[in-house]
Design a protein around this motif. Sequence first.
Motif, mmCIF file in Angstrom:
data_model
loop_
_atom_site.group_PDB
_atom_site.id
_atom_site.type_symbol
_atom_site.label_atom_id
_atom_site.label_comp_id
_atom_site.label_asym_id
_atom_site.label_seq_id
_atom_site.Cartn_x
_atom_site.Cartn_y
_atom_site.Cartn_z
ATOM 1 N N ILE A 144 0.858 -1.172 0.107
ATOM 2 C CA ILE A 144 -0.134 0.121 -0.019
ATOM 3 C C ILE A 144 0.799 1.231 0.032
ATOM 4 C CG2 ILE A 144 -1.702 1.370 1.378
ATOM 5 C CD1 ILE A 144 -2.590 -1.298 2.279
ATOM 6 N N ILE A 145 1.870 1.174 0.781
ATOM 7 C CA ILE A 145 2.618 2.471 0.971
ATOM 8 C C ILE A 145 3.533 2.979 -0.119
ATOM 9 C CG2 ILE A 145 4.302 3.536 2.518
ATOM 10 C CD1 ILE A 145 3.350 1.730 4.755
ATOM 11 N N LEU A 146 4.312 1.703 -0.740
ATOM 12 C CA LEU A 146 5.418 2.026 -1.816
ATOM 13 C C LEU A 146 4.741 2.647 -3.028
ATOM 14 C CD1 LEU A 146 7.824 -1.078 -1.656
ATOM 15 C CD2 LEU A 146 8.126 1.327 -0.682
ATOM 16 N N PRO A 147 3.631 2.277 -3.460
ATOM 17 C CA PRO A 147 3.029 2.789 -4.679
ATOM 18 C C PRO A 147 2.871 4.392 -4.554
ATOM 19 C CG PRO A 147 1.988 0.687 -4.501
ATOM 20 C CD PRO A 147 2.838 0.931 -3.314
ATOM 21 N N ILE A 148 2.157 4.656 -3.195
ATOM 22 C CA ILE A 148 1.921 6.208 -2.887
ATOM 23 C C ILE A 148 3.442 6.786 -3.007
ATOM 24 C CG2 ILE A 148 1.162 7.562 -0.922
ATOM 25 C CD1 ILE A 148 -0.810 5.452 -0.269
ATOM 26 N N ILE A 149 4.438 6.202 -2.252
ATOM 27 C CA ILE A 149 5.698 6.957 -2.215
ATOM 28 C C ILE A 149 6.410 7.026 -3.845
ATOM 29 C CG2 ILE A 149 8.246 6.556 -1.502
ATOM 30 C CD1 ILE A 149 7.131 5.310 0.969
ATOM 31 N N VAL A 150 6.019 5.968 -4.410
ATOM 32 C CA VAL A 150 6.603 6.273 -6.016
ATOM 33 C C VAL A 150 5.812 7.232 -6.617
ATOM 34 C CG1 VAL A 150 6.508 4.918 -8.043
ATOM 35 C CG2 VAL A 150 7.386 3.757 -5.960
ATOM 36 N N ILE A 151 4.608 7.443 -6.535
ATOM 37 C CA ILE A 151 3.691 8.366 -7.088
ATOM 38 C C ILE A 151 4.213 9.671 -6.627
ATOM 39 C CG2 ILE A 151 1.679 9.360 -7.413
ATOM 40 C CD1 ILE A 151 0.579 6.328 -7.362
ATOM 41 N N GLY A 152 4.413 9.941 -5.207
ATOM 42 C CA GLY A 152 4.563 11.253 -4.605
ATOM 43 C C GLY A 152 6.053 11.650 -5.077
ATOM 44 N N ARG A 153 7.146 10.643 -5.060
ATOM 45 C CA ARG A 153 8.441 10.894 -5.505
ATOM 46 C C ARG A 153 8.285 11.588 -6.993
ATOM 47 N NH1 ARG A 153 12.802 9.293 -2.868
ATOM 48 N NH2 ARG A 153 13.829 8.456 -4.788
ATOM 49 N N PHE A 154 7.745 10.617 -7.860
ATOM 50 C CA PHE A 154 7.682 11.133 -9.081
ATOM 51 C C PHE A 154 7.129 12.439 -9.674
ATOM 52 C CE2 PHE A 154 5.507 11.187 -13.216
ATOM 53 C CZ PHE A 154 6.338 10.969 -14.480
ATOM 54 N N ALA A 155 6.029 12.822 -8.874
ATOM 55 C CA ALA A 155 5.531 14.007 -8.966
ATOM 56 C C ALA A 155 6.210 15.245 -8.260
ATOM 57 C CB ALA A 155 4.045 14.262 -8.055
ATOM 58 N N PHE A 156 7.046 14.883 -7.273
ATOM 59 C CA PHE A 156 7.920 15.811 -6.789
ATOM 60 C C PHE A 156 8.917 16.069 -7.680
ATOM 61 C CE2 PHE A 156 11.486 17.262 -4.075
ATOM 62 C CZ PHE A 156 11.195 18.194 -3.753
ATOM 63 N N GLY A 157 9.701 14.983 -8.422
ATOM 64 C CA GLY A 157 10.691 15.044 -9.184
ATOM 65 C C GLY A 157 10.125 15.894 -10.272
ATOM 66 N N LYS A 158 9.240 15.718 -10.879
ATOM 67 C CA LYS A 158 8.755 16.631 -12.041
ATOM 68 C C LYS A 158 8.642 17.925 -11.631
ATOM 69 C CE LYS A 158 8.525 13.350 -15.412
ATOM 70 N NZ LYS A 158 9.417 13.769 -16.511
ATOM 71 N N TYR A 159 8.296 18.268 -10.489
ATOM 72 C CA TYR A 159 7.996 19.774 -9.845
ATOM 73 C C TYR A 159 9.334 20.388 -9.851
ATOM 74 C CZ TYR A 159 6.998 23.426 -6.782
ATOM 75 O OH TYR A 159 6.896 24.828 -6.151
ATOM 76 N N PHE A 160 10.097 19.404 -9.349
ATOM 77 C CA PHE A 160 11.497 19.900 -9.139
ATOM 78 C C PHE A 160 12.328 20.044 -10.232
ATOM 79 C CE2 PHE A 160 16.324 19.275 -8.038
ATOM 80 C CZ PHE A 160 16.280 20.197 -7.033
ATOM 81 N N GLU A 161 12.234 19.360 -11.148
ATOM 82 C CA GLU A 161 12.809 19.699 -12.659
ATOM 83 C C GLU A 161 12.409 20.757 -13.277
ATOM 84 O OE1 GLU A 161 11.875 16.052 -14.993
ATOM 85 O OE2 GLU A 161 13.465 15.020 -13.931
ATOM 86 N N LYS A 162 11.016 21.002 -13.114
ATOM 87 C CA LYS A 162 10.355 22.278 -13.803
ATOM 88 C C LYS A 162 10.854 23.599 -13.006
ATOM 89 C CE LYS A 162 6.221 24.438 -15.030
ATOM 90 N NZ LYS A 162 6.369 25.813 -14.619
ATOM 91 N N LYS A 163 11.093 23.574 -11.792
ATOM 92 C CA LYS A 163 11.547 24.677 -10.889
ATOM 93 C C LYS A 163 12.898 25.048 -11.377
ATOM 94 C CE LYS A 163 9.691 26.496 -8.150
ATOM 95 N NZ LYS A 163 8.880 27.680 -8.103
ATOM 96 N N LEU A 164 13.898 23.816 -11.535
ATOM 97 C CA LEU A 164 15.298 24.181 -12.216
ATOM 98 C C LEU A 164 15.246 24.553 -13.345
ATOM 99 C CD1 LEU A 164 17.112 20.870 -10.818
ATOM 100 C CD2 LEU A 164 17.413 23.239 -9.775
ATOM 101 N N GLU A 165 14.274 24.115 -14.416
ATOM 102 C CA GLU A 165 14.088 24.589 -15.823
ATOM 103 C C GLU A 165 13.829 26.162 -15.755
ATOM 104 O OE1 GLU A 165 14.794 24.052 -19.725
ATOM 105 O OE2 GLU A 165 15.181 22.676 -18.237
ATOM 106 N N ASP A 166 13.045 26.341 -14.782
ATOM 107 C CA ASP A 166 12.473 27.739 -14.833
ATOM 108 C C ASP A 166 13.615 28.775 -14.199
ATOM 109 O OD1 ASP A 166 10.044 27.020 -15.472
ATOM 110 O OD2 ASP A 166 9.151 26.993 -13.517
ATOM 111 N N LYS A 167 14.502 28.339 -13.541
ATOM 112 C CA LYS A 167 15.691 29.075 -13.113
ATOM 113 C C LYS A 167 16.762 29.339 -14.126
ATOM 114 C CE LYS A 167 14.922 28.087 -8.152
ATOM 115 N NZ LYS A 167 15.696 27.592 -6.780
ATOM 116 N N LYS A 168 16.993 28.409 -15.056
ATOM 117 C CA LYS A 168 17.966 28.743 -16.141
ATOM 118 C C LYS A 168 17.541 30.014 -16.755
ATOM 119 C CE LYS A 168 18.725 23.848 -17.154
ATOM 120 N NZ LYS A 168 18.787 22.867 -18.571
#
Length: 243
Positions: free
Chosen positions: A107-131
């Motif tokens: 139950i927990i791992l899929p939630i962690i994976v989805i959360g990490r994926f969403a945060f990773g995409k958000y983090f990548e976008k924030k980094l891209e915006d700072k370029k």
Amino acid sequence: MDFLFLFITEPLDISELNPSEKLKYLPFYSLIATFSYVLFLPLQYYIYRQSNNNWFLKHEVLFLLSLSIVSITLARLYYLYIVVAGQANPHTLGYMLKALLLPALAIILPIIVIGRFAFGKYFEKKLEDKKIEIKGEGNYESLKLHLNELIAVQSSDNYIEIFYFSGTNLKKSLIRNKLSYIETTFSELQRTHRSYIINPYHFQSWKTEKGKHFLMLSHNIQIPISKTYLEAVKSTFNFATAG
């Protein structure tokens, strides 16, 4: 989430606990999961840096596998030495895995994976915006990078040559434009010469040779300082008595 799973399903000896005891013991399973996750964040950062700021599927699998093993170990120890401490015939590890730990992880791992994926995409976008984007006068000429990846810019006839980091490697790009464009567009940079602009972030040392002044930057890039810009450069780097 794991607290709710335990409270509702009542696996192992938990069904024998009264409501107050459940509230006493069960939250610690959540704390164990949280502690395990935080414990492995430095490992994640280390792997990320060692892979030139890349995160691959194999890294994610390694992270989740390590997290699961440590969580299971801590949960088992908590069960043996806290929940059923001193009681005879505690449940075996095999039964505990089947009845509690693996279902909880499912139950927990899929939630962690989805959360990490969403945060990773958000983090990548924030980094891209700072370029920053260095545009050329020609069609499709541009270079996007983080400001601190830029080391120096040199004028080369009708072009500018850009020295920058890509990962840990030194790169060079030639773009059709004028050095004055860089100077007026990016105020964080420092003019040192009519043909050079540098990023003060990469300053390493000051050098004087035969009455001429130079700045040593990352990757041993040597940049001359003309008399016109000498005082401004001294002020930037607080070299009141240099040369």
